[in-house]
Structure formats: structure tokens, C-alpha cells
Design a protein around this motif. Structure first.
Motif, mmCIF file in Angstrom:
data_model
loop_
_atom_site.group_PDB
_atom_site.id
_atom_site.type_symbol
_atom_site.label_atom_id
_atom_site.label_comp_id
_atom_site.label_asym_id
_atom_site.label_seq_id
_atom_site.Cartn_x
_atom_site.Cartn_y
_atom_site.Cartn_z
ATOM 1 N N ARG A 67 0.814 -1.223 0.000
ATOM 2 C CA ARG A 67 0.000 0.000 0.000
ATOM 3 C C ARG A 67 0.841 1.265 0.000
ATOM 4 N NH1 ARG A 67 0.440 -1.796 4.929
ATOM 5 N NH2 ARG A 67 0.572 -0.392 6.697
ATOM 6 N N ASN A 68 2.043 1.226 0.560
ATOM 7 C CA ASN A 68 2.946 2.383 0.548
ATOM 8 C C ASN A 68 4.111 2.150 -0.403
ATOM 9 O OD1 ASN A 68 1.447 3.823 2.458
ATOM 10 N ND2 ASN A 68 2.418 2.717 4.131
ATOM 11 N N TYR A 69 3.899 1.276 -1.382
ATOM 12 C CA TYR A 69 4.898 0.952 -2.405
ATOM 13 C C TYR A 69 6.183 0.408 -1.797
ATOM 14 C CZ TYR A 69 1.609 3.828 -4.943
ATOM 15 O OH TYR A 69 0.467 4.358 -5.459
ATOM 16 N N PHE A 134 9.628 -3.765 -22.046
ATOM 17 C CA PHE A 134 8.952 -2.468 -21.954
ATOM 18 C C PHE A 134 9.611 -1.460 -21.032
ATOM 19 C CE2 PHE A 134 6.349 -5.683 -19.672
ATOM 20 C CZ PHE A 134 6.666 -5.339 -18.367
ATOM 21 N N GLY A 135 10.725 -1.795 -20.408
ATOM 22 C CA GLY A 135 11.455 -0.843 -19.582
ATOM 23 C C GLY A 135 10.995 -0.817 -18.137
ATOM 24 N N PRO A 136 11.483 0.163 -17.374
ATOM 25 C CA PRO A 136 11.105 0.282 -15.970
ATOM 26 C C PRO A 136 9.595 0.470 -15.823
ATOM 27 C CG PRO A 136 12.955 1.717 -16.481
ATOM 28 C CD PRO A 136 12.436 1.193 -17.784
ATOM 29 N N VAL A 137 9.049 -0.032 -14.732
ATOM 30 C CA VAL A 137 7.608 -0.010 -14.485
ATOM 31 C C VAL A 137 7.296 0.953 -13.341
ATOM 32 C CG1 VAL A 137 5.653 -1.416 -13.744
ATOM 33 C CG2 VAL A 137 7.386 -2.391 -15.236
ATOM 34 N N SER A 138 6.306 1.789 -13.532
ATOM 35 C CA SER A 138 5.887 2.748 -12.506
ATOM 36 C C SER A 138 5.366 2.029 -11.263
ATOM 37 C CB SER A 138 4.793 3.655 -13.058
ATOM 38 O OG SER A 138 4.254 4.448 -12.030
ATOM 39 N N LEU A 139 5.735 2.537 -10.101
ATOM 40 C CA LEU A 139 5.221 1.985 -8.845
ATOM 41 C C LEU A 139 3.695 2.067 -8.770
ATOM 42 C CD1 LEU A 139 7.800 3.342 -6.253
ATOM 43 C CD2 LEU A 139 7.316 0.946 -6.740
ATOM 44 N N GLY A 140 3.113 3.002 -9.496
ATOM 45 C CA GLY A 140 1.659 3.156 -9.512
ATOM 46 C C GLY A 140 0.940 1.956 -10.106
ATOM 47 N N LEU A 141 1.653 1.119 -10.860
ATOM 48 C CA LEU A 141 1.050 -0.078 -11.448
ATOM 49 C C LEU A 141 1.112 -1.281 -10.513
ATOM 50 C CD1 LEU A 141 2.418 0.221 -15.094
ATOM 51 C CD2 LEU A 141 0.161 0.875 -14.231
ATOM 52 N N LEU A 142 1.798 -1.123 -9.389
ATOM 53 C CA LEU A 142 1.937 -2.211 -8.415
ATOM 54 C C LEU A 142 0.585 -2.582 -7.837
ATOM 55 C CD1 LEU A 142 4.137 -3.894 -6.996
ATOM 56 C CD2 LEU A 142 4.258 -2.088 -5.288
#
Length: 183
Positions: A67-69, A134-142
Motif C-alpha cells: 500500500r505504501n509501495y 517495456f522498460g522500468p515499471v511505474s510503482l503506480g502499477l503495483l
């Protein structure tokens, strides 16, 4: 006869009121705490689905723990696919924000993972659609962290974070020095 109709109505009311309590509680649990997911495909072999197509592992995805990445290198996580938002994929966290990683076929041989991003890979490199594509993934997609294998019963176990030695970051974000600015 009238007594039986009153008896049936009483149970119907109890069922309906229980239903209207159970549904929001269940939705809250699934949205905030944890849920189960079936892992399909070969991309996480041998960690998940070691037998290939004959059976699929079912894992417990802990939503509360992310929840807090807060994730660490080696965690197996579920993310919303950056290429298809209708799909969730399960991969291993190889590098965190600020880490430098040697890629396996990405457009750049070496990548510094940007702030707010992760580098994820499947354990079966030749059969994985991951950050190398596809490269680095945003934490928002976790979406969640796989904490246990719950099916099949012969594989019941807690999933411990681990990274293959050859996939560890070259330099992690906590080891930065003034020389790193030149990279």
C-alpha cells in the motif's frame, strides 16, 4: 400455513441482511488486504508453475503490504501490465529506483531505474514479457505481492524474496556516490 410463511420470510430477511453486510466486507477485503490469483504461463518457472502446462499455481497476493509501495529486491509482485491495462502480470522485482541494472535485450544495455519505478523480470528469461521488453515499471502499477503458494497443496509454502546472482543490480540506489552522477 401462515406460520410457515412467516418463518420463511424471517429467514429470507436474515439472508438478505447478511448478504448486504457480507458483500461490502468481502469487497473491502479483496480491495485492501489480499486475494488469490492463478499464475499462468512459463515466465516465472521454476519458482511458480514448475511443472509447466500440466498445472497452475495459485498464489495469495498481499495488497496490504504494498500500500505504501514498499517492496524489496526479489519480491514476486503483481502489476497492471504497462502494455495492456486489462491484464495483470506476475514478475520478480530485480531492481528498485536508483539502481543500475544490466538489461537482457532492452534498447539500452545498462539502465538506471528512475525514481518511482521498478525493474521486473520473469525467472524464465526466454519466455517472459517483462522490463526487458517495456522498460522500468511505474510503482503506480503495483497491485500486490505474492506471499504464499496456496495451490496445489503439495506446493504450500511461503514465498521468500530472492534474486538470481547474475541478475543483481550492478549498483543499488543506496550505494550512490558523487561518481554516479557521471553515468
Amino acid at each position: 400455513m401462515a406460520q410457515q410463511a412467516g418463518f420463511g420470510r424471517k429467514y429470507f430477511k436474515a439472508f438478505v441482511s447478511g448478504f448486504f453486510v457480507a458483500v461490502p466486507v468481502t469487497v473491502t477485503i479483496l480491495d485492501r488486504l489480499a486475494y488469490v490469483a492463478r499464475v499462468e504461463g512459463a515466465s516465472m518457472q521454476p519458482s511458480l508453475n514448475p511443472d509447466g502446462g500440466s498445472s497452475s499455481d495459485v498464489v495469495l497476493l498481499n495488497r496490504w503490504s504494498v500500500r505504501n509501495y514498499r517492496v524489496q529486491r526479489g519480491d514476486i509482485v503483481s502489476i497492471v501490465s504497462p502494455k495492456n491495462p486489462q491484464q495483470k502480470i506476475i514478475k520478480r522485482v530485480i531492481a528498485l529506483e536508483g539502481d543500475f541494472i544490466r538489461t537482457l535485450g532492452y534498447k539500452n544495455r545498462y539502465v538506471r531505474v528512475p525514481d518511482g519505478h521498478l525493474w521486473i523480470e520473469g525467472d524464465h528469461h526466454g519466455h517472459s514479457f517483462d522490463s526487458n521488453s517495456f522498460g522500468p515499471v511505474s510503482l503506480g502499477l503495483l497491485h500486490g505481492r505474492a506471499s504464499h503458494i496456496i495451490w496445489p497443496p503439495s506446493r504450500w509454502q511461503r514465498i521468500e524474496p530472492s534474486i538470481p546472482t547474475d541478475r543483481k543490480p550492478l549498483l543499488n540506489g543506496s550505494q550512490k556516490s558523487s561518481e554516479d552522477e557521471d553515468l
